[in-house]
Each structure stands twice: as C-alpha cells, then as structure tokens.
Design a protein around this motif. Structure first.
Motif, mmCIF file in Angstrom:
data_model
loop_
_atom_site.group_PDB
_atom_site.id
_atom_site.type_symbol
_atom_site.label_atom_id
_atom_site.label_comp_id
_atom_site.label_asym_id
_atom_site.label_seq_id
_atom_site.Cartn_x
_atom_site.Cartn_y
_atom_site.Cartn_z
ATOM 1 N N GLN A 154 0.868 -1.248 0.134
ATOM 2 C CA GLN A 154 -0.179 -0.022 -0.100
ATOM 3 C C GLN A 154 1.046 1.270 -0.105
ATOM 4 N N LYS A 155 1.918 1.241 0.414
ATOM 5 C CA LYS A 155 2.900 2.284 0.559
ATOM 6 C C LYS A 155 3.241 2.793 -1.192
ATOM 7 N N VAL A 156 3.312 1.679 -1.946
ATOM 8 C CA VAL A 156 3.905 2.326 -3.124
ATOM 9 C C VAL A 156 2.553 2.447 -3.958
ATOM 10 N N LEU A 157 1.252 2.186 -3.709
ATOM 11 C CA LEU A 157 0.216 2.420 -4.171
ATOM 12 C C LEU A 157 -0.286 4.033 -3.880
ATOM 13 N N LYS A 158 0.112 4.272 -2.765
ATOM 14 C CA LYS A 158 -0.422 5.470 -2.187
ATOM 15 C C LYS A 158 -0.258 6.620 -2.774
ATOM 16 N N PRO A 159 1.095 6.865 -3.564
ATOM 17 C CA PRO A 159 1.505 7.973 -4.048
ATOM 18 C C PRO A 159 0.541 7.792 -5.582
ATOM 19 N N LEU A 160 0.359 7.054 -6.117
ATOM 20 C CA LEU A 160 -0.835 6.600 -7.236
ATOM 21 C C LEU A 160 -2.180 6.959 -7.143
ATOM 22 N N GLN A 161 -2.619 7.144 -5.843
ATOM 23 C CA GLN A 161 -4.058 7.216 -5.421
ATOM 24 C C GLN A 161 -4.762 6.172 -5.737
ATOM 25 N N LEU A 162 -3.921 4.785 -5.725
ATOM 26 C CA LEU A 162 -4.865 3.719 -5.915
ATOM 27 C C LEU A 162 -4.965 2.886 -4.776
ATOM 28 N N GLN A 163 -5.942 1.980 -4.712
ATOM 29 C CA GLN A 163 -6.208 1.011 -3.635
ATOM 30 C C GLN A 163 -6.286 -0.506 -4.364
ATOM 31 N N SER A 164 -5.748 -1.530 -3.546
ATOM 32 C CA SER A 164 -5.666 -2.705 -4.240
ATOM 33 C C SER A 164 -6.932 -3.297 -4.644
ATOM 34 N N ALA A 165 -8.118 -3.057 -4.082
ATOM 35 C CA ALA A 165 -9.375 -3.449 -4.490
ATOM 36 C C ALA A 165 -9.764 -2.685 -5.720
ATOM 37 N N SER A 166 -9.094 -1.815 -6.201
ATOM 38 C CA SER A 166 -9.434 -1.216 -7.616
ATOM 39 C C SER A 166 -8.717 -1.660 -8.911
ATOM 40 N N ILE A 167 -7.840 -2.654 -8.550
ATOM 41 C CA ILE A 167 -6.683 -3.165 -9.586
ATOM 42 C C ILE A 167 -7.028 -4.427 -9.869
ATOM 43 N N LYS A 168 -7.235 -4.539 -11.234
ATOM 44 C CA LYS A 168 -7.398 -5.956 -11.533
ATOM 45 C C LYS A 168 -6.051 -6.983 -11.807
ATOM 46 N N GLN A 169 -6.120 -8.205 -11.646
ATOM 47 C CA GLN A 169 -4.950 -8.681 -12.094
ATOM 48 C C GLN A 169 -4.877 -9.623 -13.141
ATOM 49 N N GLN A 170 -3.619 -9.623 -14.078
ATOM 50 C CA GLN A 170 -3.569 -10.330 -15.109
ATOM 51 C C GLN A 170 -2.202 -10.719 -15.291
ATOM 52 N N VAL A 171 -1.823 -11.603 -16.000
ATOM 53 C CA VAL A 171 -0.499 -12.195 -16.221
ATOM 54 C C VAL A 171 -0.370 -12.068 -17.772
ATOM 55 N N TYR A 172 1.043 -11.941 -18.158
ATOM 56 C CA TYR A 172 1.449 -11.764 -19.715
ATOM 57 C C TYR A 172 2.242 -12.941 -19.881
ATOM 58 N N PHE A 173 1.795 -14.129 -20.010
ATOM 59 C CA PHE A 173 2.345 -15.575 -20.035
ATOM 60 C C PHE A 173 2.553 -16.107 -21.446
#
Length: 272
Positions: A154-173
C-alpha cells in the motif's frame, strides 16, 4: 554495434512472435492480458545492457506496452519492502484506458512429458526438470499476485492514489513448447498449440540426427526464431560441444537443419 542492434531486434521480434500460452479464457483463475496485434516496432536500446534473459523479457514487455497509446505504465519492477527486508516484487502496474491492472510477466520453455503428472497442465516441465508449469501457476496464484494485497504494498500504491481493491490482476504468460521426438498424442484442450516451437530428444538418440547440421544459440538468443544465415556445425562437432554440457545435467537448446533445409529448434535432454 550494428550487429548487436540486429541481434537485439531479432530477440525482440522472437519475443513478440511468441504466442500466449493460453488465450480467450482463464487457466486456474489466471487471466491473460490480451493485446491487439500491431506492427513490430524497432527495439534499439536496453535500459540495462547485459541483463539475463528474464529481465530482458521484462524490458521487451515494457517497450511493447509503451507502443500502445491507451496504455500507461505506472510502476515497473517495484520491490515491496518491510523495513529493509524485501518481501517481493511487483512486475508492473499499468493503466489500460480507465482500468488499472497489476501485471505479472512470464516467459518459459516447457517440454511435454507424458509420464509426468496426470493432467494437461502437469505434463509440461522445464528442460532440466527443475521447473514445471503447475509450479509456476501455483507460485503466481499463491505468492506473486497476492503481493498486491500485502499491507506493505500500500505504501507504493498511495502516491498513485490507488487501492488494491480497484486494481485487476492479469498475467502476460508466453512460452515455447517442445514435443517428444517420437510421435506422441499431445492434448491441447487448455493450452495454445501455436506455442509449439520444436521437439526434444534424449542424448543417447542424437545419432538419429547425424545427417543434420547444428547451431547452438547463446542463452540471450533463445527467444529468437530460427535463422538460416548462422555458423552451422557438423554432427561430429556438435557431439563434441554437447557432451560436456550433458555431463553437467544441463539440457541445451539447439537449432537443427535437416538435409532438405527444414530448420527446427530442439532440446537435447539428459534425463530418461
């Protein structure tokens, strides 16, 4: 210098042309980032020269993402730390249109072993049997992707004004897949058959290729598609080169040029 740039472009082009390991659905809960096809750009500079293959792939991905007008990279290769202890790394957080995505990047080489495991996913293993597709998927699901929700992230997301819950997760496999030299019925109900890049065979059987010519690319060139204009060596020279590698229980990747001119990638393996 022009030779180095040409090699780098061939590596990048090989990466771009490597298909996704699966498409149009999720595998064990993992969703692929699907990018539209576009012209292969000219890749000229690595941010860090002489980096290993995995990091080189990441540089290629970041460059590819930067060529899309609707994608903005917000974080890349960001270490997550608890005081001075590194607990993991976020490969990438990007914005695609109005969607924020945590992206994990994977590029692998897998061989099909019908005697390993019981399912399509379990049959695919690394060239030296130290890695498996199932292990990688499990690591992504249980360690790499959950890092987004760690309190220290959360420390690195805070400057971006982002929260984990608002971020989707994907892979580039992406992956190159290799089939046994002998005729084996290989199922492709889940994975992308277009990823098949060549074959593999046991060291004791290489005399079956004695009428062929060979080339052993450097490790950083494993991404490349096969080329005809390389320094091909004879079967006897190839045997001399490969013997000490096999003794170290390492399975090298080579290019095989058959008598009629067909060229294929091939892993020579030491294991039964």
């Amino acid at each position: 210098m022009s030779f180095m740039k040409n090699q780098l472009q061939l590596q990048y082009q090989g990466f771009i042309n490597t298909p996704l390991l699966w498409k149009n659905s999720d595998v064990m809960g993992l969703h692929q980032l699907l990018l539209p096809e576009q012209h292969v750009s000219q890749f000229t500079t690595l941010e860090q020269p002489n980096i290993r293959l995995g990091k080189r792939v990441e540089q290629f991905v970041f460059f590819e993402l930067s060529t899309f007008n609707n994608i903005k990279i917000l974080l890349k290769n960001t270490q997550i730390q608890n005081n001075k202890q590194t607990i993991g790394e976020i490969d990438c957080i990007l914005q695609l249109d109005q969607t924020f995505i945590h992206l994990e990047i994977v590029y692998k080489f897998y061989l099909y072993d019908p005697n390993h495991g019981h399912t399509e996913i379990e049959h695919w293993i690394g060239p030296n049997r130290k890695d498996t597709l199932l292990k990688k998927i499990t690591k992504l699901k249980n360690k790499q992707l959950p890092l987004l929700y760690n309190q220290h992230t959360q420390k690195v997301l805070k400057p971006l004004q982002l929260q984990s819950a608002s971020i989707k997760q994907q892979v580039y496999f992406k992956a190159q897949l290799f089939l046994p030299f002998e005729d084996v019925d290989v199922p492709f109900k889940i994975l992308n058959k277009a990823c098949v890049s060549g074959f593999y065979m046991h060291y004791t059987r290489i005399d079956e290729l004695q009428h062929c010519k060979f080339f052993m690319p450097d490790k950083i060139d494993l991404l490349q598609e096969t080329q005809n204009q390389v320094d091909w060596c004879s079967y006897s020279t190839f045997c001399d080169k490969i013997a000490p590698i096999i003794e170290q229980k390492t399975a090298p990747l080579c290019w095989v040029k058959f008598p009629k001119g067909r060229i294929q990638k091939c892993f020579i393996v030491w294991w039964p």
